[in-house]
Each structure stands twice: as C-alpha cells, then as structure tokens.
Design a protein around this motif. Structure first.
Motif, PDB file in Angstrom:
ATOM      1  N   ALA A   1       0.827  -1.211   0.000  1.00 18.78           N
ATOM      2  CA  ALA A   1       0.000   0.000   0.000  1.00 18.78           C
ATOM      3  C   ALA A   1       0.861   1.260   0.000  1.00 18.78           C
ATOM      4  CB  ALA A   1      -0.937   0.002   1.203  1.00 18.78           C
ATOM      5  N   SER A   2       2.010   1.205   0.674  1.00 23.61           N
ATOM      6  CA  SER A   2       2.906   2.371   0.694  1.00 23.61           C
ATOM      7  C   SER A   2       3.474   2.660  -0.684  1.00 23.61           C
ATOM      8  CB  SER A   2       4.047   2.146   1.694  1.00 23.61           C
ATOM      9  OG  SER A   2       5.005   1.224   1.195  1.00 23.61           O
ATOM     10  N   LYS A   3       3.425   1.646  -1.558  1.00 18.42           N
ATOM     11  CA  LYS A   3       3.880   1.814  -2.941  1.00 18.42           C
ATOM     12  C   LYS A   3       2.681   1.945  -3.890  1.00 18.42           C
ATOM     13  CE  LYS A   3       8.226   1.773  -2.113  1.00 18.42           C
ATOM     14  NZ  LYS A   3       9.069   2.949  -2.448  1.00 18.42           N
TER      15      LYS A   3
ATOM     16  N   VAL B   1      -5.050  -2.404  -1.635  1.00 14.43           N
ATOM     17  CA  VAL B   1      -4.986  -3.626  -0.835  1.00 14.43           C
ATOM     18  C   VAL B   1      -6.180  -3.729   0.112  1.00 14.43           C
ATOM     19  CG1 VAL B   1      -3.537  -5.020   0.704  1.00 14.43           C
ATOM     20  CG2 VAL B   1      -2.456  -3.419  -0.901  1.00 14.43           C
ATOM     21  N   LEU B   2      -6.681  -4.947   0.255  1.00  9.18           N
ATOM     22  CA  LEU B   2      -7.707  -5.265   1.257  1.00  9.18           C
ATOM     23  C   LEU B   2      -7.156  -6.361   2.151  1.00  9.18           C
ATOM     24  CD1 LEU B   2     -10.607  -5.249   2.476  1.00  9.18           C
ATOM     25  CD2 LEU B   2     -11.240  -6.904   0.683  1.00  9.18           C
TER      26      LEU B   2
ATOM     27  N   PHE C   1      -2.656   4.464   5.494  1.00  9.33           N
ATOM     28  CA  PHE C   1      -2.465   4.313   4.052  1.00  9.33           C
ATOM     29  C   PHE C   1      -3.798   4.473   3.331  1.00  9.33           C
ATOM     30  CE2 PHE C   1       0.712   1.638   6.197  1.00  9.33           C
ATOM     31  CZ  PHE C   1       1.881   2.208   5.706  1.00  9.33           C
ATOM     32  N   ASP C   2      -3.844   5.399   2.398  1.00 10.55           N
ATOM     33  CA  ASP C   2      -5.087   5.694   1.686  1.00 10.55           C
ATOM     34  C   ASP C   2      -5.588   4.515   0.861  1.00 10.55           C
ATOM     35  OD1 ASP C   2      -5.088   8.250   2.707  1.00 10.55           O
ATOM     36  OD2 ASP C   2      -4.095   9.136   0.951  1.00 10.55           O
ATOM     37  N   SER C   3      -4.676   3.660   0.401  1.00  9.33           N
ATOM     38  CA  SER C   3      -5.076   2.561  -0.486  1.00  9.33           C
ATOM     39  C   SER C   3      -5.186   1.220   0.233  1.00  9.33           C
ATOM     40  CB  SER C   3      -4.083   2.440  -1.646  1.00  9.33           C
ATOM     41  OG  SER C   3      -2.783   2.148  -1.167  1.00  9.33           O
ATOM     42  N   LEU C   4      -5.283   1.258   1.555  1.00 12.85           N
ATOM     43  CA  LEU C   4      -5.403   0.022   2.337  1.00 12.85           C
ATOM     44  C   LEU C   4      -6.703   0.015   3.130  1.00 12.85           C
ATOM     45  CD1 LEU C   4      -4.347  -2.640   3.516  1.00 12.85           C
ATOM     46  CD2 LEU C   4      -2.956  -1.311   5.113  1.00 12.85           C
ATOM     47  N   LYS C   5      -7.530  -1.015   2.891  1.00 16.20           N
ATOM     48  CA  LYS C   5      -8.773  -1.188   3.632  1.00 16.20           C
ATOM     49  C   LYS C   5      -8.747  -2.513   4.388  1.00 16.20           C
ATOM     50  CE  LYS C   5     -11.517   1.701   0.540  1.00 16.20           C
ATOM     51  NZ  LYS C   5     -12.725   1.807  -0.327  1.00 16.20           N
ATOM     52  N   VAL C   6      -9.561  -2.592   5.424  1.00 13.55           N
ATOM     53  CA  VAL C   6      -9.535  -3.760   6.307  1.00 13.55           C
ATOM     54  C   VAL C   6     -10.954  -4.219   6.612  1.00 13.55           C
ATOM     55  CG1 VAL C   6      -8.722  -4.682   8.518  1.00 13.55           C
ATOM     56  CG2 VAL C   6      -7.411  -2.863   7.371  1.00 13.55           C
TER      57      VAL C   6
ATOM     58  N   GLU D   1     -10.815  -1.928  -7.807  1.00 12.01           N
ATOM     59  CA  GLU D   1     -10.457  -1.256  -6.558  1.00 12.01           C
ATOM     60  C   GLU D   1      -9.340  -1.945  -5.789  1.00 12.01           C
ATOM     61  OE1 GLU D   1     -13.654  -0.206  -3.967  1.00 12.01           O
ATOM     62  OE2 GLU D   1     -14.975   0.385  -5.611  1.00 12.01           O
ATOM     63  N   PHE D   2      -9.012  -3.202  -6.146  1.00 12.20           N
ATOM     64  CA  PHE D   2      -8.026  -3.939  -5.358  1.00 12.20           C
ATOM     65  C   PHE D   2      -7.050  -4.700  -6.239  1.00 12.20           C
ATOM     66  CE2 PHE D   2     -11.756  -3.555  -2.588  1.00 12.20           C
ATOM     67  CZ  PHE D   2     -11.181  -2.893  -1.516  1.00 12.20           C
ATOM     68  N   ASP D   3      -5.777  -4.544  -5.906  1.00 12.58           N
ATOM     69  CA  ASP D   3      -4.726  -5.343  -6.532  1.00 12.58           C
ATOM     70  C   ASP D   3      -4.462  -6.610  -5.726  1.00 12.58           C
ATOM     71  OD1 ASP D   3      -4.137  -3.382  -8.571  1.00 12.58           O
ATOM     72  OD2 ASP D   3      -3.172  -2.189  -6.988  1.00 12.58           O
ATOM     73  N   TYR D   4      -4.576  -6.490  -4.405  1.00 12.67           N
ATOM     74  CA  TYR D   4      -4.284  -7.606  -3.511  1.00 12.67           C
ATOM     75  C   TYR D   4      -5.359  -7.728  -2.430  1.00 12.67           C
ATOM     76  CZ  TYR D   4       0.461  -7.039  -5.401  1.00 12.67           C
ATOM     77  OH  TYR D   4       1.546  -6.922  -6.233  1.00 12.67           O
ATOM     78  N   VAL D   5      -5.709  -8.966  -2.117  1.00 17.80           N
ATOM     79  CA  VAL D   5      -6.536  -9.258  -0.947  1.00 17.80           C
ATOM     80  C   VAL D   5      -5.763 -10.257  -0.094  1.00 17.80           C
ATOM     81  CG1 VAL D   5      -8.703 -10.224  -0.081  1.00 17.80           C
ATOM     82  CG2 VAL D   5      -8.694  -8.896  -2.215  1.00 17.80           C
ATOM     83  N   PHE D   6      -5.403  -9.854   1.112  1.00 17.44           N
ATOM     84  CA  PHE D   6      -4.707 -10.741   2.041  1.00 17.44           C
ATOM     85  C   PHE D   6      -5.692 -11.239   3.094  1.00 17.44           C
ATOM     86  CE2 PHE D   6      -1.143  -8.291   0.384  1.00 17.44           C
ATOM     87  CZ  PHE D   6      -0.160  -9.265   0.229  1.00 17.44           C
ATOM     88  N   ILE D   7      -5.740 -12.546   3.291  1.00 15.96           N
ATOM     89  CA  ILE D   7      -6.607 -13.139   4.314  1.00 15.96           C
ATOM     90  C   ILE D   7      -5.722 -13.670   5.430  1.00 15.96           C
ATOM     91  CG2 ILE D   7      -8.413 -14.814   4.802  1.00 15.96           C
ATOM     92  CD1 ILE D   7      -9.031 -14.890   1.798  1.00 15.96           C
TER      93      ILE D   7
END
Length: 321
Positions: free
Chosen positions: A71-73, A77-78, A123-128, A166-172
């Motif tokens: 996200a810092s780059k 990301v979710l 981070f603006d592009s990181l959601k949880v 809206e998402f490049d990556y989803v981490f579970i």
C-alpha cells in the motif's frame, strides 16, 4: 557533498572490526534501492491466504506488513482478518470491538463486505475487514451450513467482481489452526503464503499444513497454489538461521523468497501503537526487509501460476535429498 553512506563509511569503516558501521551502511543502501524500486501491479486481483497452523511464526505480522508495504507503494490492498483475536485489525489501527461491524457479520449474512470494511488510517489505499472475538463462535455456527467451506468465498467473489478495479491484492489472515475458518480462507484464496520461523521446530508442522492444503486443492479449490514461503525471525549472525533457510531453499526453491525478515524489537512494538512497521519505523531494518519481501512478492506474482506448487510438486521436492 558526501552522501549518508559515505559519511557512515568514513566514521565506521567497513572492516570486520566495524561490523556495526557496515550494517548501517548496508541498511542505508538497501533502503535507497527499495525506495526507488518500481513495484509491478498484478493484471488481476491476487487473493492470498497467509496461513500456518503453528503460532508464533509471524503470520499476522507478515500479513499486516506485506499489505502495508504494498500500500505504501500505491497498490490497492484489502486485508481480511479471519482470526478471532483480531491482531491484524489492531496492528492496522482498526476498530474491532465486540458488536462492531466485522467479518463475522459478513459470514452470518447480516452485512455485506462493503458495509463492514474500514479505511486504514496510515495508508489511503489500504482497507480492512476486521475481526472481533465474536468470530470465535463462527466455527460451530458454520458446521451446519450448506457448503460451509465456501461461505467466505461466495462473499469475497461477489465483492471483488463488483469492485475488481479497486483492489490489486486481498490478504486473508488465517487463525493458527486447521479448522473451518482456515478452510474457508483457503477456499476463498487463489494463493497461499506460508511464513516460516527460522528454527527447526517451525519445520515440524510444515508437512501437516501442506497436507491440509493438498486436501483443499484436491477436494475444494483446484485453483489454489502455494505461491510463496517467507522466512521470518531470521538472524543472519547465527548458523541455525542460515541452515534452516538453506534447507527450505533446497526443498522448495521455486517459492521461497530470497528476502528474509529479521528479529527486530520494533516489529514487535509496532502493533501496540496500532501501526505496521512500515509506518512505525519506515527506515528501520524491519521495514526495509518487508519492503524487499513485498517487492519480490509483487515481481514473482507476474508468473505466480508457474511458480506456485501443487501438493504433488511439494511432496516430490520435499523428498529429494
């Protein structure tokens, strides 16, 4: 004008007697390299389950910090917290008390993912999608549900299909177990990332985990691949850490990241401030290591299907001497 590296070299030198100075110079150079690196963007959303049934191997720490590094780059990301302890939610500064909207409400079909996700403050592009202690009862409640293995998958697929751009990556982030919550996570994911502590005991449970993943691949999710292994709590000064890393590389050469995560006090401190190491200590050794791992992970993702391993592949690799 002297660069920071030149100043450090002049003060400390780079001889064996000045190992501290050499480490500082090396860390500074690594930071400059990773800071200027271009992180590739995946062609489609990568959904990654971070799993290891053994506790204390850096699973949640890896989830939080890889997601934050990407996200810092500017990657989108979710993070889905599937651990009732809610440690990933805590580390990302997310509200997740009992009764707050969470993944439990999504699994129980009381809320949609869009109604329960929160914005990470750093981070603006990181959601949880957070987890709370309420999730601890979900395993029993899922036991009698039709297609109980696919409850999370159906929710995630529906959400990502609607918000694919809206998402490049989803981490579970999976709990340290092999129960229904982990099974739901593995069925929802396309990839598995396994953090492995740089100690021999950490290798003992790896076979059981790979066996479980193999059963999921065979019976529930044929598209699932073990794409990545990441060695954590690595101490380059000890022979043990180096031997464990070399052993893992020997048996799983296609999927082990060259980047390793060191033992670092600040990595452990960061969650107590509701922060990832990326935002807590951006120029520290832990942050640099996770940025390096994230860069390698992103670059390898361009051919993750080829680099990922099936259970049969891993059995063959693991049995080679």
């Amino acid at each position: 004008m002297e660069s920071a590296s030149d100043v450090l070299k002049r003060i400390f030198g780079t001889s064996q007697q000045s190992s501290m100075g050499a480490e500082i110079v090396d860390q500074n150079q690594r930071y400059r390299i990773v800071e200027s690196a271009i992180f590739p963007t995946p062609l489609e959303t990568r959904i990654i389950a971070v799993a290891n049934q053994k506790g204390g191997v850096g699973k949640t720490t890896t989830t939080v910090n890889l997601a934050s590094a990407l996200a810092s780059k500017h990657a989108k990301v979710l993070v889905i917290d599937m651990d009732p302890q809610g440690n990933a939610s805590t580390a990302l500064g997310i509200r997740h008390g009992s009764g707050d909207p969470s993944v439990y409400d999504v699994i129980e079909s009381r809320l949609e993912i869009s109604q329960a996700i929160q914005q990470c403050p750093d981070f603006d592009s990181l959601k949880v999608l957070p987890a709370s202690i309420d999730l601890s009862g979900a395993e029993l409640e899922l036991a009698d549900v039709h297609e109980r293995h696919y409850v999370l998958k159906h929710k995630v697929d529906a959400y990502i299909n609607e918000h694919s751009s809206e998402f490049d990556y989803v981490f579970i982030d999976c709990p340290p177990s092999l129960g229904l919550l982990v099974l739901n996570s593995l069925c929802a994911a396309k990839e598995v990332l396994i953090p492995i502590q740089a100690e021999y005991y950490a290798l003992e449970g790896l076979g059981q985990l790979l066996h479980t993943i193999g059963l999921v691949q065979k019976n529930f999710n044929r598209k699932l691949v073990v794409s990545t292994m990441l060695v954590t709590m690595f101490d380059r000064r000890t022979l043990l850490s180096r031997e464990v890393f070399e052993e893992i590389q020997k048996h799983y050469p296609n999927i082990v990241l060259n980047a390793t995560i060191p033992r670092a006090v600040k990595i452990s401190e960061a969650p107590s401030f509701g922060k990832s190491i990326i935002s807590y200590d951006p120029r520290g050794a832990g942050s640099i290591s996770y940025l390096e791992a994230a860069l390698e992970f992103a670059e390898r993702g361009k051919s993750s299907k080829e680099q990922g391993s099936s259970r049969a592949d891993m059995e063959h690799e693991g049995n080679e001497d």
